[in-house]
Scaffold this active site. Sequence first.
Site, short mmCIF file in Angstrom:
data_model
loop_
_atom_site.label_atom_id
_atom_site.label_comp_id
_atom_site.label_asym_id
_atom_site.label_seq_id
_atom_site.Cartn_x
_atom_site.Cartn_y
_atom_site.Cartn_z
N VAL A 231 50.57 36.00 41.73
CA VAL A 231 49.28 36.63 41.47
C VAL A 231 48.17 35.58 41.48
CG1 VAL A 231 50.18 38.59 40.16
CG2 VAL A 231 49.64 36.45 38.96
N ARG A 233 47.17 32.51 44.21
CA ARG A 233 46.56 32.45 45.53
C ARG A 233 47.68 32.39 46.57
NH1 ARG A 233 42.53 34.33 43.91
NH2 ARG A 233 40.39 33.51 44.03
N ASP A 257 50.99 39.68 45.44
CA ASP A 257 49.67 40.30 45.41
C ASP A 257 48.67 39.52 46.25
OD1 ASP A 257 47.82 42.31 44.29
OD2 ASP A 257 46.91 40.58 43.26
N GLU A 262 44.77 37.27 54.45
CA GLU A 262 44.46 38.58 53.88
C GLU A 262 43.37 39.26 54.71
OE1 GLU A 262 43.58 38.19 49.73
OE2 GLU A 262 45.51 37.29 49.25
N HIS A 281 45.98 42.30 46.84
CA HIS A 281 45.10 41.45 46.01
C HIS A 281 44.34 42.30 44.99
CE1 HIS A 281 42.91 37.33 46.16
NE2 HIS A 281 42.90 37.82 44.94
N SER A 283 45.78 42.75 41.53
CA SER A 283 46.45 42.65 40.23
C SER A 283 45.49 42.64 39.05
CB SER A 283 47.34 41.40 40.19
OG SER A 283 46.58 40.22 40.32
#
Length: 329
Positions: A231, A233, A257, A262, A281, A283
């Site tokens: 959670v 990077r 996550d 991304e 992304h 969380s």
Amino acid sequence: MPVSAGQDSSTVTVLHGGDAPPGLSERVGGSRLRLAVSPEELADALPGSDVLLTWDFTSDAVRRVWSPELTTDLRWVHTASAGVDKVAFPELLASRVVLTNSRGVFDRPMAEFVLGAVLAFAKDTAGSLALQRDATWRHRETETVAGKIATVVGSGPIGHAIAHLLGAVGMTVRLVGRRATDGVHAFDELPGLLPDTDFLVLAAPLTDATRGMLHTGTIALLPERARVINVGRGPLVVQDDLVGALAAGRLAGAALDVFEVEPLPADSPLWTMENVLVSPHMSGDVVGWKDMLVELFADNLVRFREGAELRNVVDKERGYVSSTSGGIQ
């Protein structure tokens, strides 16, 4: 760190990427707002601005347009995220500009997310959903989490919140930080902690020391029963190494996550792995999170205009809010 606009008002530029902060105009008093979506709009808005709010914390527009000519009046940059990797580039770090983050908004939500992932693995939630879709009644035994060992990398507020919740369900939790302190292991102790780890939770800031910290070598130290939860990077993990270990059964699973790229590309094998939970992304993003981010920035803006101590000042050498600047690492 006190930093002041030296006046009753200020000019605030907001890089928002098309999703402007809710209610910000009502919270900034007499400050002048300049909204920017693209790098080109940001470059036009920066001259004369003394405050920059990077609401779109995924954008690299600040790095792309930064120059002494555009940032002559800039005194303070605030990012609407806990991580600062998109704005902690050399030119900004070498400048007089103060950098702050949104530490404190995401702690509890991210801890709940991690606890949910731990329970989902232990109770085989994914397996139950798959059997339900096929209308298949199949009795199984599941795991208990009590007594399992979680190693949490990242000893800041998020890491501490994770440790608190995992400890509340009976897990043994070991926190790992930059250096050893009371109840926290030093980062260089991590290899010795991995062989008996059941859940490895990555909640560290992205720095030169943590980038690529989970790779083939460190994965090899984990037991095959271990699950990885990231959670922090995406670049904390060498993603190809993780994919290979999961495919080979070298790890029992992963809840991810954040990712190297991304959004996660549609052709990534992570999407279809049965032992992987993928989330976009999110969380720390709970109902009301944007309002909390605006509240934090508005409070800091008042402090800025009054020349008072700002909250969440980032230590430019360490890359995160340190204990000497109003936070813990």
